[in-house]
Design a protein around this motif. Structure first.
Motif, PDB file in Angstrom:
ATOM      1  N   UNK A  40      -8.295  -9.571  -4.209  1.00  0.00           N
ATOM      2  CA  UNK A  40      -7.921  -8.320  -3.708  1.00  0.00           C
ATOM      3  C   UNK A  40      -7.387  -8.617  -2.495  1.00  0.00           C
ATOM      4  N   UNK A  41      -6.422  -7.381  -2.126  1.00  0.00           N
ATOM      5  CA  UNK A  41      -5.735  -7.891  -0.734  1.00  0.00           C
ATOM      6  C   UNK A  41      -6.532  -7.352   0.473  1.00  0.00           C
ATOM      7  N   UNK A  51      -6.016  -5.305   4.055  1.00  0.00           N
ATOM      8  CA  UNK A  51      -4.976  -4.575   4.525  1.00  0.00           C
ATOM      9  C   UNK A  51      -4.470  -5.126   5.801  1.00  0.00           C
ATOM     10  N   UNK A  52      -5.364  -5.800   6.362  1.00  0.00           N
ATOM     11  CA  UNK A  52      -5.008  -6.376   7.865  1.00  0.00           C
ATOM     12  C   UNK A  52      -3.888  -7.309   7.697  1.00  0.00           C
ATOM     13  N   UNK A  53      -4.187  -8.352   6.759  1.00  0.00           N
ATOM     14  CA  UNK A  53      -3.053  -9.441   6.403  1.00  0.00           C
ATOM     15  C   UNK A  53      -2.039  -8.955   5.806  1.00  0.00           C
ATOM     16  N   UNK A  54      -1.916  -7.811   5.102  1.00  0.00           N
ATOM     17  CA  UNK A  54      -0.758  -7.271   4.500  1.00  0.00           C
ATOM     18  C   UNK A  54       0.093  -6.493   5.716  1.00  0.00           C
ATOM     19  N   UNK A  55      -0.394  -6.036   6.532  1.00  0.00           N
ATOM     20  CA  UNK A  55       0.467  -5.618   7.708  1.00  0.00           C
ATOM     21  C   UNK A  55       1.253  -6.603   8.543  1.00  0.00           C
ATOM     22  N   UNK A 106      -1.348 -11.662  -2.971  1.00  0.00           N
ATOM     23  CA  UNK A 106      -1.879 -10.242  -3.012  1.00  0.00           C
ATOM     24  C   UNK A 106      -1.790  -9.642  -1.761  1.00  0.00           C
ATOM     25  N   UNK A 107      -2.058 -10.427  -0.484  1.00  0.00           N
ATOM     26  CA  UNK A 107      -2.150  -9.787   0.723  1.00  0.00           C
ATOM     27  C   UNK A 107      -0.571  -9.348   1.117  1.00  0.00           C
TER      28      UNK A 107
END
Length: 479
Positions: A434-435, A437-441, A387-388
């Motif tokens: 839930x993701x 956002x910092x890890x998504x980036x 999810x991240x």
């Protein structure tokens, strides 16, 4: 619909590769019983066969176990799913003439080229069988079981359009196409999934423990069964099934058109569509040995990994692009076994994101809920990582078995309850992930590198790569 309070239940049967599973479920999703029986097969190079008689024996064992201890049970109906692309030949009374040629049997290469399909699809294998054996009627894996359930070994039943899809059936026109007319009555009659095929006969009841007169409902492929079990049936919903390989299946009011042929569309019982595709990346690429829980814990130190992997489990890719010559690769050298593990976990998740980007480019609705099922959904760390990287939430159901999907389909077929509504009652969500956002980036740069690498190798078409980068830039700008 019958619910828990009235003593009713439904039976789902899943004919897998390694075993048959049976699940007895109430109308509100409570599991009353389950059973399993192992299957064996013959593998020799690209050859993979199983004996149809063994499927029936395993169904008897698994169903008997699922129904044990339920003497006053009122069974509302049952449905059966099988592996997509598994076929055999039967005689005019439904008795097998050949072994079951399994979904991953690779002998029909010449036939596949002749009809413009992948060798794993059923039609090339059916043509190979007809050439090798000279006679017989094309029959899909679950048809052998539904025939035995409804009338014994001398019975012929229609197949469902879901299993017939990879045999060349036109799900949109709901007919065999004219180009297959030369095969004549070799091809079976086809009905929509959810159609009543008959009732359990006395002989089958004595063998399986299933009550006489139980309605037998036309099923779907195991991938569609898993989708039903996930509850991803409203438009824009998607189910990502991650096991040995990765399969994405969604729901749409219209077929998703794909000139490249990597996305195909099953017809849902209500006439809507279940588009999807199957990749060759997956958990089957994870290094052997080691405790997965411990390896997940150690892999968390490498985000992102020092290596970039495209973790194919076998040569060739089918989705999100078609590249028969594609091979697994790793860019960079992992600094440890944990880093190597992390590279595979991340590589699968990057591919999952690319699949969704490709579906978006095709115009498929993808903004509904996303659900994770398959054996890999048991890994809490991998769920979070996925999810991240995807940048979107995902639901994880309590039950992730295709047999549950067949129990839901049995409700639809016997009561007329809309399939999505039946699934809402019977599919229980364990958690929503839930993701961060910092890890998504953190994962945007390696994802962009993987897209560029796949494009440079000539596997990923340039327009698909550009669309993925554009979506990545839009999300980056928005953050």
């Amino acid at each position: 619909m019958m619910f828990e309070g009235d003593g009713g239940a439904w039976l789902g049967i899943d004919l897998g590769t390694q075993s048959v599973r049976a699940l007895l479920v109430t109308g509100d999703g409570r599991v009353l019983g389950s059973g399993a029986a192992p299957l064996t097969g013959r593998r020799d190079g690209v050859r993979h066969e199983q004996e149809p008689g063994e499927w029936w024996e395993a169904v008897c064992v698994a169903s008997g176990a699922a129904l044990t201890g339920q003497p006053r049970l009122r069974l509302g109906g049952l449905a059966v799913c099988g592996t997509s692309g598994t076929v055999m030949l039967t005689d005019g009374e439904g008795r097998p003439l050949t072994p079951g040629v399994m979904y991953d049997d690779g002998r029909a290469v010449a036939e596949a080229a002749r009809v413009g399909m992948q060798p794993s699809w059923a039609l090339p294998k059916a043509l190979w069988l007809l050439e090798a054996y000279g006679r017989g009627r094309v029959t899909h894996q679950p048809d052998v079981i539904t025939a035995r359930l409804t009338g014994g070994s001398g019975t012929v039943v229609p197949t469902d359009s879901s299993h017939a899809l990879k045999t060349g059936y036109d799900a949109e026109g709901e007919a065999w196409p004219s180009r297959l007319a030369y095969l004549g009555d070799v091809l079976p009659e086809v009905v929509r999934p959810g159609t009543r095929l008959g009732e359990v006969c006395r002989a089958a009841s004595e063998a399986t423990g299933i009550p006489v007169g139980t309605p037998v409902i036309a099923g779907m492929t195991d991938g569609c069964a898993a989708q039903i079990a996930s509850g991803a049936l409203y438009e824009g919903s998607w189910n990502s099934v991650l096991g040995t390989t990765l399969v994405l299946k969604g729901a749409s009011a219209r077929p998703v058109r794909d000139s490249a042929g990597v996305v195909y569309n099953h017809r849902a019982p209500d006439g809507s569509w279940l588009p999807g595709g199957a990749s060759s990346v997956g958990a089957g690429a994870l290094p052997a040995g080691g405790d997965p829980v411990d390896m997940d814990r150690r892999a968390a130190q490498y985000e992102p990994s020092g290596a970039l992997a495209y973790p194919l489990t076998s040569p060739g890719e089918r989705f999100p692009f078609l590249a028969p010559d594609a091979t697994a690769f790793t860019l960079g050298t992992p600094v440890s076994e944990a880093d190597r593990w992390a590279a595979v976990l991340q590589g699968v998740a990057f591919t999952e994101r690319l699949c969704l980007d490709y579906l978006h480019q095709l115009g498929a609705p993808i903004d509904g809920p996303l659900t994770f099922t398959g054996g890999a959904a048991r890994s809490a760390y991998w769920n979070q990582l996925r999810v991240d990287i995807l940048g979107r939430s995902a639901r994880v159901p309590e039950q992730i078995e295709p047999a549950l999907g067949m129990a839901v389909l049995a409700v639809h077929g016997t009561t007329g309850t809309p399939l999505a509504e039946a699934a809402e009652h019977m599919v229980r969500i364990r958690t929503v992930v839930a993701p961060d956002p910092a890890r998504t980036e953190r994962f945007t740069e390696p994802y962009a590198r993987l897209v560029a690498e796949l494009e440079s190798r000539g596997w990923l078409p340039a327009p698909v790569a550009a669309h993925a980068r554009n979506r990545l830039n839009l999300e980056t700008d928005a953050s």
